[in-house]
Motif scaffolding. Structure first.
Motif, PDB file in Angstrom:
ATOM      1  N   ASP A  11      74.594 -19.147  10.098  1.00  0.00           N
ATOM      2  CA  ASP A  11      73.467 -19.140   9.177  1.00  0.00           C
ATOM      3  C   ASP A  11      73.537 -20.409   8.350  1.00  0.00           C
ATOM      4  O   ASP A  11      74.583 -20.716   7.780  1.00  0.00           O
ATOM      5  CB  ASP A  11      73.523 -17.909   8.262  1.00  0.00           C
ATOM      6  CG  ASP A  11      73.345 -16.626   9.046  1.00  0.00           C
ATOM      7  OD1 ASP A  11      72.383 -16.533   9.827  1.00  0.00           O
ATOM      8  OD2 ASP A  11      74.173 -15.715   8.887  1.00  0.00           O
ATOM      9  N   ALA A  12      72.431 -21.134   8.306  1.00  0.00           N
ATOM     10  CA  ALA A  12      72.375 -22.365   7.517  1.00  0.00           C
ATOM     11  C   ALA A  12      71.267 -22.230   6.483  1.00  0.00           C
ATOM     12  O   ALA A  12      70.200 -21.690   6.772  1.00  0.00           O
ATOM     13  CB  ALA A  12      72.095 -23.563   8.422  1.00  0.00           C
ATOM     14  N   SER A  13      71.510 -22.705   5.285  1.00  0.00           N
ATOM     15  CA  SER A  13      70.464 -22.725   4.254  1.00  0.00           C
ATOM     16  C   SER A  13      70.670 -23.954   3.382  1.00  0.00           C
ATOM     17  O   SER A  13      71.781 -24.464   3.246  1.00  0.00           O
ATOM     18  CB  SER A  13      70.479 -21.446   3.428  1.00  0.00           C
ATOM     19  OG  SER A  13      71.676 -21.319   2.714  1.00  0.00           O
ATOM     20  N   TRP A  14      69.583 -24.426   2.811  1.00  0.00           N
ATOM     21  CA  TRP A  14      69.615 -25.604   1.957  1.00  0.00           C
ATOM     22  C   TRP A  14      68.450 -25.552   0.988  1.00  0.00           C
ATOM     23  O   TRP A  14      67.498 -24.809   1.179  1.00  0.00           O
ATOM     24  CB  TRP A  14      69.569 -26.888   2.797  1.00  0.00           C
ATOM     25  CG  TRP A  14      68.343 -27.038   3.636  1.00  0.00           C
ATOM     26  CD1 TRP A  14      67.202 -27.710   3.320  1.00  0.00           C
ATOM     27  CD2 TRP A  14      68.121 -26.489   4.946  1.00  0.00           C
ATOM     28  NE1 TRP A  14      66.281 -27.609   4.344  1.00  0.00           N
ATOM     29  CE2 TRP A  14      66.817 -26.869   5.351  1.00  0.00           C
ATOM     30  CE3 TRP A  14      68.889 -25.713   5.809  1.00  0.00           C
ATOM     31  CZ2 TRP A  14      66.280 -26.498   6.576  1.00  0.00           C
ATOM     32  CZ3 TRP A  14      68.342 -25.341   7.035  1.00  0.00           C
ATOM     33  CH2 TRP A  14      67.063 -25.730   7.408  1.00  0.00           C
ATOM     34  N   THR A  15      68.543 -26.365  -0.045  1.00  0.00           N
ATOM     35  CA  THR A  15      67.457 -26.480  -1.020  1.00  0.00           C
ATOM     36  C   THR A  15      66.505 -27.566  -0.547  1.00  0.00           C
ATOM     37  O   THR A  15      66.928 -28.687  -0.235  1.00  0.00           O
ATOM     38  CB  THR A  15      68.015 -26.830  -2.414  1.00  0.00           C
ATOM     39  OG1 THR A  15      68.939 -25.818  -2.800  1.00  0.00           O
ATOM     40  CG2 THR A  15      66.904 -26.934  -3.439  1.00  0.00           C
ATOM     41  N   SER A  53      58.379 -26.951   8.010  1.00  0.00           N
ATOM     42  CA  SER A  53      58.312 -26.725   6.570  1.00  0.00           C
ATOM     43  C   SER A  53      57.109 -25.833   6.265  1.00  0.00           C
ATOM     44  O   SER A  53      56.036 -26.014   6.846  1.00  0.00           O
ATOM     45  CB  SER A  53      58.170 -28.051   5.828  1.00  0.00           C
ATOM     46  OG  SER A  53      58.026 -27.828   4.444  1.00  0.00           O
ATOM     47  N   GLN A  62      63.455 -24.364  -4.014  1.00  0.00           N
ATOM     48  CA  GLN A  62      63.046 -23.580  -2.856  1.00  0.00           C
ATOM     49  C   GLN A  62      64.136 -23.634  -1.792  1.00  0.00           C
ATOM     50  O   GLN A  62      64.626 -24.705  -1.442  1.00  0.00           O
ATOM     51  CB  GLN A  62      61.743 -24.140  -2.276  1.00  0.00           C
ATOM     52  CG  GLN A  62      61.241 -23.390  -1.066  1.00  0.00           C
ATOM     53  CD  GLN A  62      59.943 -23.990  -0.529  1.00  0.00           C
ATOM     54  OE1 GLN A  62      59.271 -24.767  -1.195  1.00  0.00           O
ATOM     55  NE2 GLN A  62      59.606 -23.617   0.685  1.00  0.00           N
ATOM     56  N   THR A  63      64.538 -22.480  -1.282  1.00  0.00           N
ATOM     57  CA  THR A  63      65.587 -22.396  -0.270  1.00  0.00           C
ATOM     58  C   THR A  63      64.972 -22.246   1.114  1.00  0.00           C
ATOM     59  O   THR A  63      64.006 -21.510   1.297  1.00  0.00           O
ATOM     60  CB  THR A  63      66.520 -21.204  -0.544  1.00  0.00           C
ATOM     61  OG1 THR A  63      67.119 -21.381  -1.833  1.00  0.00           O
ATOM     62  CG2 THR A  63      67.615 -21.104   0.494  1.00  0.00           C
ATOM     63  N   VAL A  64      65.531 -22.966   2.064  1.00  0.00           N
ATOM     64  CA  VAL A  64      65.122 -22.896   3.463  1.00  0.00           C
ATOM     65  C   VAL A  64      66.317 -22.362   4.247  1.00  0.00           C
ATOM     66  O   VAL A  64      67.451 -22.778   4.002  1.00  0.00           O
ATOM     67  CB  VAL A  64      64.716 -24.281   3.995  1.00  0.00           C
ATOM     68  CG1 VAL A  64      64.241 -24.198   5.434  1.00  0.00           C
ATOM     69  CG2 VAL A  64      63.678 -24.929   3.103  1.00  0.00           C
ATOM     70  N   SER A  65      66.077 -21.459   5.188  1.00  0.00           N
ATOM     71  CA  SER A  65      67.167 -20.865   5.961  1.00  0.00           C
ATOM     72  C   SER A  65      66.829 -20.830   7.441  1.00  0.00           C
ATOM     73  O   SER A  65      65.660 -20.713   7.819  1.00  0.00           O
ATOM     74  CB  SER A  65      67.431 -19.425   5.500  1.00  0.00           C
ATOM     75  OG  SER A  65      67.781 -19.393   4.152  1.00  0.00           O
ATOM     76  N   VAL A  66      67.865 -20.912   8.266  1.00  0.00           N
ATOM     77  CA  VAL A  66      67.706 -20.815   9.714  1.00  0.00           C
ATOM     78  C   VAL A  66      69.004 -20.264  10.303  1.00  0.00           C
ATOM     79  O   VAL A  66      70.082 -20.436   9.721  1.00  0.00           O
ATOM     80  CB  VAL A  66      67.363 -22.194  10.330  1.00  0.00           C
ATOM     81  CG1 VAL A  66      68.521 -23.157  10.218  1.00  0.00           C
ATOM     82  CG2 VAL A  66      66.914 -22.053  11.761  1.00  0.00           C
ATOM     83  N   LYS A  67      68.888 -19.583  11.428  1.00  0.00           N
ATOM     84  CA  LYS A  67      70.056 -19.074  12.146  1.00  0.00           C
ATOM     85  C   LYS A  67      70.210 -19.878  13.429  1.00  0.00           C
ATOM     86  O   LYS A  67      69.281 -19.949  14.235  1.00  0.00           O
ATOM     87  CB  LYS A  67      69.884 -17.593  12.464  1.00  0.00           C
ATOM     88  CG  LYS A  67      71.102 -16.969  13.132  1.00  0.00           C
ATOM     89  CD  LYS A  67      70.908 -15.496  13.427  1.00  0.00           C
ATOM     90  CE  LYS A  67      70.681 -14.697  12.191  1.00  0.00           C
ATOM     91  NZ  LYS A  67      71.833 -14.054  11.617  1.00  0.00           N
TER      92      LYS A  67
END
Length: 104
Positions: A11-15, A53, A62-67
């Motif tokens: 799981d990856a997430s970033w601002t 986006s 705002q947080t963005v997430s991807v698996k």
């Protein structure tokens, strides 16, 4: 049912960024490239996943997430992100982080 060794996930997430490199407001964000690899650094030459986006002008914090899927369980992966604007220009690579792929 047995799982194969390539059923691992991360799981990856970033601002989301809100400014361009010159400090001006970001108004044309199109997508992100999530680079990942078993070698460091993964960016800019490693494989990547494109993540669209939701907005061209991200709100602060705002947080963005991807698996990431299809990875080798237990394997150490390195990951880094770039932002892509509406003209296809890439930002610089983010700092690289690492984690081991786990069971879904």
């Amino acid at each position: 049912m047995s799982r194969s060794a390539v059923d691992g996930v991360l799981d990856a997430s970033w601002t989301a960024p809100t400014t361009n490199a010159d400090g001006s407001a970001l108004t044309d964000l199109a997508s992100y490239r999530v680079y990942y690899s078993t070698t460091n650094p993964p960016c800019p030459d490693g494989p990547f996943l494109t993540v669209g986006s939701l907005t061209a002008r991200p709100a602060p914090h705002q947080t963005v997430s991807v698996k990431l899927t299809g990875l080798t369980m237990g394997q150490l992966y390195y990951a880094s992100i770039t932002a892509v604007n509406s003209r296809g220009a890439l930002s610089g690579c983010s700092i690289t982080v690492s984690a081991r792929a786990r069971r879904p």
